[in-house]
Design an enzyme around this catalytic site. Sequence first.
Site, short mmCIF file in Angstrom:
data_model
loop_
_atom_site.label_atom_id
_atom_site.label_comp_id
_atom_site.label_asym_id
_atom_site.label_seq_id
_atom_site.Cartn_x
_atom_site.Cartn_y
_atom_site.Cartn_z
CE1 TYR A 105 -4.60 -2.06 4.54
CE2 TYR A 105 -3.73 0.08 3.92
CZ TYR A 105 -4.21 -1.16 3.57
OH TYR A 105 -4.31 -1.51 2.24
CB SER A 155 -0.89 0.00 1.24
OG SER A 155 -1.49 1.26 1.43
#
Length: 336
Positions: free
Chosen positions: A157, A132
């Site tokens: 995350y 990501s």
Amino acid sequence: MENNQLMYLVTGAAGFIGSYLSKAYLDMGIKVVGLDNLNSYYDVKLKEDRLASLKEHSNFSFIKGDLADKEFIMNLFAENQFDVVVNLAAQAGVRYSIENPDAYIESNVTGFFNVIEACRVYPVKHLIYASSSSVYGSNKKVPFEETDFVDTPVSLYAATKKANELMAHTYSHLYKIPATGLRFFTVYGPMGRPDMAYFGFTDKYFAGESIKIYNNGDFDNDLYRDFTYIDDIVEGIVRLTDQPPTGEVAHKVYNIGNNNPEKLMYFIHALEGALSKALGKEIEFKKEFEPIKPGDVPATYASTDALQQAVGFKPQTSIEKGLEKFAEWYVEYYKK
């Protein structure tokens, strides 16, 4: 080897990117086993509708299961000889990781470990996995390059995605697993994730509610995002699929972004324009401005030079064109 003899595993196949990628592989004549746990993080009907179109292909088979179940994953690999594994299954969302950290460790860390362990025991030609843009944290240097320092994540995350990159590097080093990590930058498009801002803004408009914009109304220091249209993401992955990394440590990481960050407010105006066109009338969101949320970063901006050098491709769908396609789909799908 003929495509019809190839078998790929796509985890998160009912997800946004996973469903589009599975369709692209199927259209190439490749057999695809799609895995998903169909969790209720967002509307399960949307996931089921994505799957329904995939199930129209005779080369597609779906298995419901959880990456965190190691015995299940090992049996899946033992029963199938996967040529390529694309691990897109993950607990998504930056803000949700603050409310529910356990889900991220289970899916993004334990789940990824189980997949990479299975690739060690049952070797594959290429393991591709979702990282990501959030791994860049609050990096001030832009555009973000794959060689940048990424040891300062600002959300759990992001930390789980950085952990995936480290685990993949280690397994490539120890067991010669060819692995490629993909740092996605704000992916959007039809059939997208309802928890993403553009989708949520559209929902709010039709519910007659105002949208919340987390930039304090500071237009001089607006948030910047590198919005990447889904077709560009899929094209990049497909081109990388048959180019596994080589060398002493066969592990590479690539940005897949639009290389063209837009101010959040510009994006919102473009979405208003796209919806106006789809509905045949002028619309404007009611707006509320609030401070930036914990875990959010002021800017995301991808350098795509490495991707372009590797596969000769650079994402190029404009915000206006991409949002028009989303708006047309939304109005049709939700019968607005």
